[in-house]
Enzyme design. Structure first.
Site, PDB file in Angstrom:
ATOM      1  N   ASN A 171      13.340 -18.117  16.767  1.00  0.00           N
ATOM      2  CA  ASN A 171      12.659 -17.991  15.399  1.00  0.00           C
ATOM      3  C   ASN A 171      13.293 -18.783  14.274  1.00  0.00           C
ATOM      4  O   ASN A 171      13.367 -18.403  13.123  1.00  0.00           O
ATOM      5  CB  ASN A 171      12.830 -16.533  15.098  1.00  0.00           C
ATOM      6  CG  ASN A 171      12.506 -15.647  15.943  1.00  0.00           C
ATOM      7  OD1 ASN A 171      11.213 -15.745  16.393  1.00  0.00           O
ATOM      8  ND2 ASN A 171      13.346 -14.520  16.276  1.00  0.00           N
ATOM      9  N   ARG A 172      13.594 -20.048  14.653  1.00  0.00           N
ATOM     10  CA  ARG A 172      14.136 -21.054  13.682  1.00  0.00           C
ATOM     11  C   ARG A 172      15.316 -20.771  13.160  1.00  0.00           C
ATOM     12  O   ARG A 172      15.778 -21.190  12.031  1.00  0.00           O
ATOM     13  CB  ARG A 172      13.128 -21.410  12.865  1.00  0.00           C
ATOM     14  CG  ARG A 172      11.812 -22.088  13.343  1.00  0.00           C
ATOM     15  CD  ARG A 172      12.371 -23.310  14.179  1.00  0.00           C
ATOM     16  NE  ARG A 172      11.270 -24.161  14.800  1.00  0.00           N
ATOM     17  CZ  ARG A 172      10.679 -24.007  15.932  1.00  0.00           C
ATOM     18  NH1 ARG A 172      11.157 -23.321  16.774  1.00  0.00           N
ATOM     19  NH2 ARG A 172       9.587 -24.955  16.214  1.00  0.00           N
ATOM     20  N   LEU A 173      15.876 -19.576  13.543  1.00  0.00           N
ATOM     21  CA  LEU A 173      17.453 -19.151  13.121  1.00  0.00           C
ATOM     22  C   LEU A 173      18.482 -19.934  13.759  1.00  0.00           C
ATOM     23  O   LEU A 173      19.445 -19.257  14.535  1.00  0.00           O
ATOM     24  CB  LEU A 173      17.457 -17.768  12.997  1.00  0.00           C
ATOM     25  CG  LEU A 173      16.703 -17.028  12.100  1.00  0.00           C
ATOM     26  CD1 LEU A 173      16.819 -15.267  12.272  1.00  0.00           C
ATOM     27  CD2 LEU A 173      16.645 -17.290  10.791  1.00  0.00           C
TER      28      LEU A 173
END
Length: 214
Positions: free
Chosen positions: A191-193
């Site tokens: 999730n691009r975290l």
């Protein structure tokens, strides 16, 4: 024109947490380097991008090979009279970066470059294959040349000149040691975290560890 907006990948191979990292970045670099080397999937794990500030005011990046690292920093070799070499000698603030897609990892290193000692450069030059030694002598790196034949003819002349002779390291060729002042480790996450941990050298010469927002 190509639209790349749908190029996406989920990063899920690992994590980077404060509870499992050493106090200094060289140890973590060593760990990651050998994990990538053991995992496979990277042809040249020591390939890195070196970015410098050019005389024309533009930054410039190119891929070179890391040849040694230790507690002092990171060493690579080049022609000091090349565009890269001249830029570093004029402004020694450089950036090194590694991207290891097989492990979804990136490392960005800000540092100050200085020439390695004559002994270090001599020893490495002597360890190179003869072809690479002659290549260093032939190439006036970054200079304009008329054609490929020019290089080939120069090489043939040097092959004849140094047949059965030791090839001396030219004064214009040698190593740079990049002493890090900031090292950022990036680990891809879902999730691009992504995980981003930065080591920053303080005025008291200890490493301050910070987590950055992805």
């Amino acid at each position: 024109m190509s639209d790349l907006s749908n190029y996406r990948k989920s990063y899920e191979k690992s994590e980077l947490l404060e509870t499992s990292i050493p106090e200094d970045p060289i140890n973590l670099f060593n760990r990651w380097f050998h994990e990538v080397e053991d995992f496979g999937g990277v042809d040249e794990v020591n390939a890195m991008t070196v970015s410098t500030n050019g005389f024309d005011g533009f930054p410039k990046s190119r891929v070179v090979l890391l040849k040694k690292f230790n507690e002092e920093g990171f060493i690579f070799y080049t022609n000091y009279n090349s565009e890269k070499g001249k830029a570093i000698l004029e402004n020694p603030k450089v950036c090194l970066s590694f991207f290891w897609h097989s492990m979804e990892r990136q490392i960005i290193i800000k540092g100050i470059a200085e020439k390695t000692s004559t002994i270090v450069s001599d020893n490495y030059f002597a360890s190179r294959p003869v072809g690479s030694q002659l290549g260093a002598l032939v190439s006036n790196q970054s200079e304009v040349i008329p054609n490929r034949d020019y290089l080939e003819n120069e090489l043939k002349e040097l092959e004849h000149k140094y047949e059965s002779k030791e090839i001396p390291r030219p004064d214009f060729w040698g190593g740079f040691l990049v002493k890090p002042i900031e090292v950022e480790f990036w680990q891809g996450r879902p999730n691009r975290l992504h995980d981003r941990i930065r080591y920053k050298l303080s005025e008291n010469y200890y490493w301050k560890i910070e987590r950055l927002s992805p």
